[in-house]
Design a protein around this motif. Sequence first.
Motif, PDB file in Angstrom:
ATOM      1  N   TYR A  75       0.822  -1.208   0.000  1.00 28.60           N
ATOM      2  CA  TYR A  75       0.000   0.000   0.000  1.00 28.60           C
ATOM      3  C   TYR A  75       0.861   1.266   0.000  1.00 28.60           C
ATOM      4  N   SER A  79       0.785   4.107  -2.726  1.00 27.79           N
ATOM      5  CA  SER A  79       0.267   5.442  -2.434  1.00 27.79           C
ATOM      6  C   SER A  79       1.176   6.532  -2.991  1.00 27.79           C
ATOM      7  N   MET A  87      -6.426   5.272  -5.350  1.00 27.47           N
ATOM      8  CA  MET A  87      -6.221   4.689  -4.020  1.00 27.47           C
ATOM      9  C   MET A  87      -7.555   4.507  -3.311  1.00 27.47           C
ATOM     10  N   ASP A 115      -5.010   1.375   5.493  1.00 27.69           N
ATOM     11  CA  ASP A 115      -5.176   0.262   4.552  1.00 27.69           C
ATOM     12  C   ASP A 115      -5.473  -1.045   5.277  1.00 27.69           C
ATOM     13  N   THR A 156      -4.046  -0.134 -10.526  1.00 19.88           N
ATOM     14  CA  THR A 156      -2.624   0.109 -10.282  1.00 19.88           C
ATOM     15  C   THR A 156      -1.867   0.362 -11.579  1.00 19.88           C
TER      16      THR A 156
END
Length: 244
Positions: A75, A79, A87, A115, A156
């Motif tokens: 995560y 980020s 996100m 997360d 992603t």
Amino acid sequence: MARQQSLICKGCWQQMHVPIPLRGALSVPFRVVGLRPSRMNPNTCTFCELMFKRVMKATKITIDATILFADVRAYTSLSQSLSATAMGDLLDIFYDECAGAIWEYDGLLNKTIGDAVMAVFNFPIRQENHARQALLAARDIQRRCAARKAEFAELTGDAGVEVGVGIGIHCGELSFGEFGRTHRDLTAIGTVVNTASRAQSVAASGEILVTAAVCQRVGDDLRDRIAKPYELKGFDRPLELYLG
Ligand SMILES: [Zn+2]
């Protein structure tokens, strides 16, 4: 999988044998006075959340329970490369799937922390084998998140990181109640919570790591598992963990 929704509050029924309607026409007068499905588990009610003070006349209780922590691996690196919207979308999917799995096994989705999610099993809905329920929920989280792999990959994009989930589970006696004076927070605290969180921190993507206590209570299903020692921050000795 369709989420099973109880018509009455499972917590109130189990603890007091009072049928509090959560859904349908019968629930309307209850909603007017603020009794509605809990956001932590829609099969229990807001009254269950406040049960300590009004019914148990205490702000904290000691219970035997199982704690599950799940979080999104990679995560932090994601980020840095993903937009805030991407996100957010990623976390929405993760939280939804965690909630679905936890509620399916009558757990309480107690917290979402960045997360990670934290769930409590055996409160307010009592479960004979809460360690097993937590393990089944953990497997369900892994299955559900794996099933949404394509959506994660789309979010992603070129980041080159695969989204996966790591889970840790521990059980035992812990303190559950309202903590804090100014900001009241309904949650569990104690070594059991810390240990579950630490177990989660060393679980690889796709892994579920459980303690010996969980293994013992689950029984047959985990009988052949071999322990692996993990050096954990804040623990003097390595902690033995098993694949769940
Ligand atoms: Zn209730």
